[in-house]
Write a protein that holds these residues in place. Structure first.
Motif, PDB file in Angstrom:
ATOM      1  N   ARG A 130       0.821  -1.199   0.000  1.00  0.00           N
ATOM      2  CA  ARG A 130       0.000   0.000   0.000  1.00  0.00           C
ATOM      3  C   ARG A 130       0.858   1.253   0.000  1.00  0.00           C
ATOM      4  O   ARG A 130       0.586   2.206  -0.711  1.00  0.00           O
ATOM      5  CB  ARG A 130      -0.950   0.024   1.195  1.00  0.00           C
ATOM      6  CG  ARG A 130      -1.800   1.278   1.110  1.00  0.00           C
ATOM      7  CD  ARG A 130      -2.834   1.385   2.175  1.00  0.00           C
ATOM      8  NE  ARG A 130      -3.713   2.458   1.778  1.00  0.00           N
ATOM      9  CZ  ARG A 130      -3.448   3.744   1.952  1.00  0.00           C
ATOM     10  NH1 ARG A 130      -2.347   4.111   2.533  1.00  0.00           N
ATOM     11  NH2 ARG A 130      -4.287   4.663   1.546  1.00  0.00           N
ATOM     12  N   PRO A 155      -6.687   1.133   0.529  1.00  0.00           N
ATOM     13  CA  PRO A 155      -5.846   0.941   1.712  1.00  0.00           C
ATOM     14  C   PRO A 155      -5.868  -0.520   2.162  1.00  0.00           C
ATOM     15  O   PRO A 155      -6.921  -1.144   2.199  1.00  0.00           O
ATOM     16  CB  PRO A 155      -6.483   1.869   2.754  1.00  0.00           C
ATOM     17  CG  PRO A 155      -7.869   2.125   2.256  1.00  0.00           C
ATOM     18  CD  PRO A 155      -7.797   2.069   0.769  1.00  0.00           C
ATOM     19  N   LYS A 196      -5.428  -1.600   6.834  1.00  0.00           N
ATOM     20  CA  LYS A 196      -5.665  -0.431   7.670  1.00  0.00           C
ATOM     21  C   LYS A 196      -6.864   0.317   7.121  1.00  0.00           C
ATOM     22  O   LYS A 196      -7.248   0.148   5.952  1.00  0.00           O
ATOM     23  CB  LYS A 196      -4.434   0.475   7.715  1.00  0.00           C
ATOM     24  CG  LYS A 196      -4.040   1.056   6.372  1.00  0.00           C
ATOM     25  CD  LYS A 196      -2.808   1.965   6.483  1.00  0.00           C
ATOM     26  CE  LYS A 196      -1.562   1.146   6.759  1.00  0.00           C
ATOM     27  NZ  LYS A 196      -0.345   2.003   6.740  1.00  0.00           N
ATOM     28  N   ILE A 197      -7.448   1.133   7.964  1.00  0.00           N
ATOM     29  CA  ILE A 197      -8.599   1.944   7.559  1.00  0.00           C
ATOM     30  C   ILE A 197      -8.135   3.385   7.468  1.00  0.00           C
ATOM     31  O   ILE A 197      -7.832   4.020   8.478  1.00  0.00           O
ATOM     32  CB  ILE A 197      -9.757   1.791   8.564  1.00  0.00           C
ATOM     33  CG1 ILE A 197     -10.239   0.328   8.587  1.00  0.00           C
ATOM     34  CG2 ILE A 197     -10.914   2.733   8.208  1.00  0.00           C
ATOM     35  CD1 ILE A 197     -11.235   0.031   9.681  1.00  0.00           C
ATOM     36  N   SER A 223     -11.192  -0.439   2.239  1.00  0.00           N
ATOM     37  CA  SER A 223     -10.151  -1.092   3.031  1.00  0.00           C
ATOM     38  C   SER A 223     -10.256  -2.601   2.859  1.00  0.00           C
ATOM     39  O   SER A 223     -11.322  -3.189   3.057  1.00  0.00           O
ATOM     40  CB  SER A 223     -10.293  -0.743   4.517  1.00  0.00           C
ATOM     41  OG  SER A 223      -9.828   0.560   4.774  1.00  0.00           O
ATOM     42  N   CYS A 256     -15.280   1.885   8.592  1.00  0.00           N
ATOM     43  CA  CYS A 256     -15.249   2.134   7.150  1.00  0.00           C
ATOM     44  C   CYS A 256     -16.499   2.870   6.695  1.00  0.00           C
ATOM     45  O   CYS A 256     -16.422   3.888   5.986  1.00  0.00           O
ATOM     46  CB  CYS A 256     -15.118   0.811   6.395  1.00  0.00           C
ATOM     47  SG  CYS A 256     -13.502   0.013   6.526  1.00  0.00           S
ATOM     48  N   TYR A 280     -15.656  -2.116   3.035  1.00  0.00           N
ATOM     49  CA  TYR A 280     -14.814  -3.059   3.781  1.00  0.00           C
ATOM     50  C   TYR A 280     -14.790  -4.374   3.021  1.00  0.00           C
ATOM     51  O   TYR A 280     -15.824  -5.021   2.841  1.00  0.00           O
ATOM     52  CB  TYR A 280     -15.396  -3.250   5.176  1.00  0.00           C
ATOM     53  CG  TYR A 280     -14.543  -4.032   6.151  1.00  0.00           C
ATOM     54  CD1 TYR A 280     -13.161  -3.928   6.170  1.00  0.00           C
ATOM     55  CD2 TYR A 280     -15.145  -4.866   7.105  1.00  0.00           C
ATOM     56  CE1 TYR A 280     -12.399  -4.622   7.091  1.00  0.00           C
ATOM     57  CE2 TYR A 280     -14.391  -5.567   8.036  1.00  0.00           C
ATOM     58  CZ  TYR A 280     -13.017  -5.452   8.028  1.00  0.00           C
ATOM     59  OH  TYR A 280     -12.266  -6.150   8.952  1.00  0.00           O
TER      60      TYR A 280
END
Length: 459
Positions: free
Chosen positions: A14, A263, A266-267, A278, A308, A315
């Protein structure tokens, strides 16, 4: 998925692909798909762009879905030692290729994945068609290293697509640009002839995926190493994809912005109204790793989903089936528990608007219009409170039981009293709080203005 070694340093994909994300500004908009993409309250990021009308159209279902299932499935599932084992253990290709012959998923196992996703409250699925190992899970005409010519003797992509559609779920394809099996996979970085061959091979595989399985909803690229967008000819790649699938949405991992950011583990909410999703694992591995027992709890999964959706994101939660196609029992147990919670509470996340309130030591929040949902993950018993809510509360109730909740309110807090000492729902109890206007929170107001006690000095 997973980390990448470069020049002796291990970095997350990421960070390599996206850079550092920024936290989403406090926002307040309506719940439409267009509003979810256009928010920013004057906080436009210079690098962000407003969604086009066509993006709004294509992404409406995705914004409404909120919750999806990622599936990592390939020869690494048979090896059962993590999807990066081929590189991290430097397994010789001749030895690693043996797993393709031993890889025998049970026919119909994908239907169990789809049923589990639906039961968990998910609305779409994204499966690895080709991971970094280079094994193609479909009946490709471009390499014999595929699921029909090797051990499975079946088109795993077709079975997955049919399974998802049978359960009413949207269909997504993951595709890794990086390829450890193809002889030009690394050579293409320094050899122009190799680059041309490998790019045509890559575009050809993607063309098959976009042509042979009907309507596809998501194309999820991964790892652009070792080329940039120009090297991959990503503009031409995406042009082909949209010509074949005009309703599809694509992510940003072929070095173009695409329709949404990704991402990983992680959020991190995007700024400027850009869509984001995410992606996370249920334990510490994407592919099946038999020794990985670091399972997230259902409570953690639900809290992640709430986080999220609160900030306008999706998510995408991963499962790593075993080589026979079965889902590890721990994954089934956790997702089943999440699904039971979603039966009662799903609308509080799936239909949610961007939610500005977030300050609590034992709860998190989502919002649908003027209804604030307080998701209490550490139940204190008897009462709960919200600091600095800047609207009048009309009523409140427990979502699980429908029981009305007594509300006491002053300028500094909303105090919900007379609650059961034991949590009415598990693993998170949700309280629906009806407000007169859009709920917003200002804890600085409380800190500055709440009356304080004095200190008397007796002379």
């Amino acid at each position: 998925m997973g980390p990448i070694e470069m020049d002796g340093f291990r970095i997350s994909r990421r960070n390599m692909l996206l850079g550092t994300g920024a936290s989403l500004a406090s926002l307040a908009v309506s719940g439409s798909a267009e509003a979810a993409m256009k928010v920013a309250a004057g906080a436009q990021d210079a690098a962000s762009t407003q969604p086009t009308p066509d993006q709004v159209r294509r992404m409406a279902w995705w914004h409404a879905a909120k919750f999806g299932m990622f599936i990592h499935f390939g020869c690494y599932s048979q090896h059962a030692r993590h999807e990066w084992a081929m590189e991290d253990e430097a397994i010789p290709l001749v030895d690693y290729q043996k797993f393709s012959g031993e890889f025998h998923p049970k026919p119909g196992s994908q239907r169990a994945w789809a049923k589990l996703a639906k039961a968990a409250g998910m609305k779409y699925m994204v499966m690895t068609t080709k991971h970094h190992e280079g094994f193609c899970n479909w009946d490709t005409k471009l390499t014999d290293y595929n699921a029909v010519k090797q051990g499975p003797k079946q088109d795993l992509v077709r079975e997955y697509v049919e399974a998802a559609r049978a359960e009413g779920l949207r269909v997504g394809f993951y595709y890794s640009l990086m390829d450890w099996h193809h002889p030009d996979g690394a050579r293409c970085a320094t050899d122009e002839d190799a680059r041309k061959r490998f790019v045509e091979y890559t575009h050809g595989l993607i063309r098959e995926l976009m042509t042979n399985y009907g309507k596809i909803d998501v194309l999820w690229y991964d790892v652009a190493w070792p080329l940039d967008a120009a090297g991959w000819e990503s503009e031409r790649m995406n042009k082909m994809v949209f010509e074949l699938q005009p309703d599809i949405i694509v992510n940003n991992r072929n070095k173009l912005p695409g329709d949404f950011s990704t991402p990983e583990q992680k959020i991190v909410a995007e700024t400027g109204g850009r869509a984001w999703e995410s992606c996370m694992t249920l334990n510490d591995s994407w592919g099946y790793q038999r020794a990985d027992d670091n399972w997230k709890s259902a409570k953690t999964i639900i809290r992640n989903l709430i986080s999220c959706t609160r900030d306008g994101g999706n998510y995408l939660l991963n499962i790593g089936p075993k080589g026979d196609g079965s889902v590890p029992e721990e994954s089934v147990r956790v997702l089943t528990e999440v699904g039971k919670w979603m039966e009662t509470n799903g609308d509080s996340v799936r239909n949610s608007d961007l939610c500005q309130p977030r300050r609590s030591t034992y709860a998190s929040f989502t919002r649908v219009g003027n209804t604030l949902y307080m998701h209490v993950h550490f139940w204190p018993g008897g009462d709960v409170a919200i600091s600095g809510l800047q609207t009048k509360v009309k009523s409140a109730k427990l979502l699980k039981t429908g029981q009305s909740v007594n509300v006491e309110q002053d300028p500094y807090r909303v105090h919900l009293v007379g609650l059961p000492m034991e949590a009415p729902d598990s693993p998170v109890t949700t309280i629906a709080i009806e407000c007169e206007s859009e709920p917003r929170q200002d804890t600085d107001f409380v800190r500055k203005n709440k009356p304080r006690g004095g200190v008397g000095i007796e002379l």
